[in-house]
Scaffold this motif. Structure first.
Motif, mmCIF file in Angstrom:
data_model
loop_
_atom_site.group_PDB
_atom_site.id
_atom_site.type_symbol
_atom_site.label_atom_id
_atom_site.label_comp_id
_atom_site.label_asym_id
_atom_site.label_seq_id
_atom_site.Cartn_x
_atom_site.Cartn_y
_atom_site.Cartn_z
ATOM 1 N N PRO A 99 0.807 -1.229 0.000
ATOM 2 C CA PRO A 99 0.000 0.000 0.000
ATOM 3 C C PRO A 99 0.837 1.274 0.000
ATOM 4 C CG PRO A 99 -0.822 -1.591 1.609
ATOM 5 C CD PRO A 99 0.500 -2.098 1.138
ATOM 6 N N ALA A 100 1.992 1.257 0.684
ATOM 7 C CA ALA A 100 2.826 2.460 0.722
ATOM 8 C C ALA A 100 3.329 2.812 -0.669
ATOM 9 C CB ALA A 100 4.005 2.251 1.674
ATOM 10 N N ALA A 101 3.738 1.813 -1.437
ATOM 11 C CA ALA A 101 4.202 2.060 -2.803
ATOM 12 C C ALA A 101 3.075 2.573 -3.681
ATOM 13 C CB ALA A 101 4.808 0.793 -3.391
ATOM 14 N N MET A 102 1.866 2.082 -3.441
ATOM 15 C CA MET A 102 0.723 2.544 -4.224
ATOM 16 C C MET A 102 0.446 4.020 -3.947
ATOM 17 S SD MET A 102 -0.047 -0.118 -5.971
ATOM 18 C CE MET A 102 1.739 -0.423 -5.887
ATOM 19 N N ARG A 103 0.522 4.419 -2.684
ATOM 20 C CA ARG A 103 0.298 5.833 -2.352
ATOM 21 C C ARG A 103 1.394 6.700 -2.946
ATOM 22 N NH1 ARG A 103 -1.269 3.483 2.634
ATOM 23 N NH2 ARG A 103 0.815 3.802 3.475
ATOM 24 N N ALA A 104 2.638 6.213 -2.913
ATOM 25 C CA ALA A 104 3.738 6.985 -3.486
ATOM 26 C C ALA A 104 3.584 7.142 -4.992
ATOM 27 C CB ALA A 104 5.075 6.317 -3.163
ATOM 28 N N ALA A 105 2.979 6.134 -5.643
ATOM 29 C CA ALA A 105 2.771 6.206 -7.085
ATOM 30 C C ALA A 105 1.522 7.005 -7.458
ATOM 31 C CB ALA A 105 2.660 4.791 -7.665
ATOM 32 N N GLY A 106 0.799 7.478 -6.460
ATOM 33 C CA GLY A 106 -0.396 8.271 -6.729
ATOM 34 C C GLY A 106 -1.611 7.448 -7.100
ATOM 35 N N ILE A 107 -1.639 6.154 -6.721
ATOM 36 C CA ILE A 107 -2.774 5.289 -7.041
ATOM 37 C C ILE A 107 -3.874 5.546 -6.015
ATOM 38 C CG2 ILE A 107 -3.522 2.926 -7.436
ATOM 39 C CD1 ILE A 107 -1.408 4.018 -9.392
ATOM 40 N N GLU A 108 -5.074 5.876 -6.497
ATOM 41 C CA GLU A 108 -6.146 6.286 -5.593
ATOM 42 C C GLU A 108 -7.381 5.401 -5.674
ATOM 43 O OE1 GLU A 108 -7.001 10.359 -6.316
ATOM 44 O OE2 GLU A 108 -5.072 11.083 -5.596
ATOM 45 N N VAL A 109 -7.627 4.760 -6.811
ATOM 46 C CA VAL A 109 -8.843 3.965 -6.949
ATOM 47 C C VAL A 109 -8.483 2.574 -7.447
ATOM 48 C CG1 VAL A 109 -10.281 5.976 -7.416
ATOM 49 C CG2 VAL A 109 -9.235 4.770 -9.319
ATOM 50 N N ALA A 110 -9.333 1.608 -7.124
ATOM 51 C CA ALA A 110 -9.107 0.237 -7.586
ATOM 52 C C ALA A 110 -9.227 0.168 -9.099
ATOM 53 C CB ALA A 110 -10.124 -0.700 -6.933
ATOM 54 N N GLY A 111 -8.288 -0.511 -9.719
ATOM 55 C CA GLY A 111 -8.284 -0.636 -11.168
ATOM 56 C C GLY A 111 -7.642 0.516 -11.900
#
Length: 449
Positions: A99-111
């Motif tokens: 999840p931390a990497a997802m937040r750093a990549a700016g991922i906000e919604v599923a898919g």
């Protein structure tokens, strides 16, 4: 007996050979026929034109968890693009593993999909041809777009990771062709040529008169501007800029009594879950959070078309007394002191015919809060999404591909009560009775033989 069976075996063998040939050809050559109304299962002509501009491979990474229907839905949707452009590669990543990497990549919604092409990236959060094609169109653009950030008077910096600055928001925009540069009017007398957008983000000290005049001249000449204005600082020297934009900054701090229902104990924090309809907020369903807000008003007698962008709830008002040392429960609306009751606007999207012959429309956005894009608050719900939409609109990225599909004429069937009764009688009584009669007739004929 053998002579009678030989043709049957031969026919069976030929049938198997034919089926094998068809299967082999099916793996080598794909042929799809779209019989839907309006070719709704195929890509539109504008999308095909955009794909022809992409002279190289496109990598699409979708952050969807395994299991469920999301991954197959996305894969089936992207197959339409791969059929036209075979060098589109698709990869799925499980966002729950890091999840931390997802937040750093700016991922906000599923898919959410991240497109990579020729060193540039685009994020797509809506699974629609319109959203994906527009993102691919942006990937085809060459050259950086210069966004100048006013500096020198305590403004929020675009290259800093401090809590009040904008570094975490601006850094990912570089992959979209946005290049942030400082603009210090103590070193230059005017906005440099080629600047696509100027950002004035919450100055802490008074701007010198030449700097204000340079900004006013820039707006009057047709330049696009983003102005983030925080409460608590009057900055009367910026009144000429506000007048040039046709906006008025209202005194006091906008507080919202509705925040308690959302779990916010500080009335100075304004949370929005719905927005006035604008090109920027269209389709935005995420909640945005604003730390301290200044209410705004538009001046009607101007050339600008002012569309409210952000609006507080009816339980909000402009608090004119300092509240830092007071308990939130003691804050009350007091019209006798000149406080204004909500709903109140604190963001405007401004547009008009451009005075510059180089472009048709001039755009500006004024928001009475700069904290929502700061490093400290950027991770709150939809703050990043709203900021990206503001930048896209100001840079002209909203007017790309409009995919216009005619609605299918046969998606809804309207039946009266009598028609529904008749249909039920046909399928529940008539059809079984017909099958019974056919079976009885066949049995009777066999008995007669």
């Amino acid at each position: 007996m053998t002579k009678r069976r030989l043709p049957i075996w031969l026919y069976a063998l030929l049938l198997l050979i034919a089926a094998g040939c068809i299967g082999y050809l099916g793996t080598r050559h794909a042929r799809v026929f779209d019989w839907s109304s309006g070719d709704r299962a195929s890509l539109t002509a504008p999308t095909r034109a955009v794909l022809q501009k992409l002279h190289g491979p496109v990598q699409i990474t979708s952050y969807a968890a395994p299991g469920g229907k999301l991954r197959p839905t996305i894969a089936a949707f992207l197959q339409r693009y791969q059929a036209v452009k075979p060098d589109i590669s698709v990869r799925f990543v499980d966002p729950d593993k890091n999840p931390a990497a997802m937040r750093a990549a700016g991922i906000e919604v599923a898919g959410e999909m991240v497109l990579r092409y020729d060193g540039r990236t685009q994020h797509v959060r809506a699974l629609s041809e319109d959203a994906l094609t527009n993102a691919m169109e942006r990937l085809t653009r060459d050259g950086d777009r210069i966004v100048a950030f006013v500096t020198g008077d305590g403004e929020r910096r675009a290259d800093s990771s401090a809590g009040a600055d904008l570094g975490l928001f601006i850094k990912p925009l570089a992959a979209r062709g946005v290049r942030a540069v400082p603009l210090n009017f103590s070193q230059v007398g005017q906005v440099p040529q080629g600047t696509r957008l100027v950002v004035l983000a919450s100055p802490q000290s008074a701007l010198p008169k030449p700097a204000v005049q340079a900004l006013v001249d820039y707006v009057r000449d047709g330049g696009n501007l983003l102005w983030l204005s925080d409460p608590g600082q009057a900055h009367p020297e910026l009144d000429p800029l506000a007048h040039a934009l046709g906006v008025q900054r209202l005194p006091g701090l906008l507080v919202d009594g509705q925040g308690a229902a959302l779990g916010l104990n500080d009335p100075r924090i304004v949370a929005l879950g719905s927005y006035p309809p604008t090109a920027i907020t269209k389709g935005l369903v995420q909640t945005t959070v604003f730390a301290q807000v200044q209410a705004l008003a538009s001046i009607s007698d101007t050339e600008w078309s002012a569309r409210p962008l952000l609006r507080s709830s009816p339980k909000s008002w402009t608090e004119l007394q300092p509240i830092d040392d007071r308990h939130p429960s003691t804050i009350r609306f007091d019209p006798a002191k000149g406080e204004l009751r909500g709903p109140l606007d604190f963001g405007f999207a401004l547009s008009r015919l451009s005075p510059s012959p180089d472009k048709n429309e001039q755009r500006a956005v004024v928001i009475g809060d700069g904290d929502f894009l700061s490093n400290a608050f950027l991770g709150q719900a939809g703050n990043r999404a709203l900021g990206e939409r503001v930048f896209e609109w100001l840079l002209g990225d909203d007017a790309l591909i409009g995919v216009d599909r005619a609605a299918a004429p046969d998606r809804v069937v309207h039946l009266s009560r009598g028609g529904l009764t008749m249909m039920a009688a046909v399928f529940m009584i008539g059809l079984p009775l017909l099958l019974l009669l056919l079976g009885t007739g066949i049995a009777w004929r066999r008995r007669r033989r």
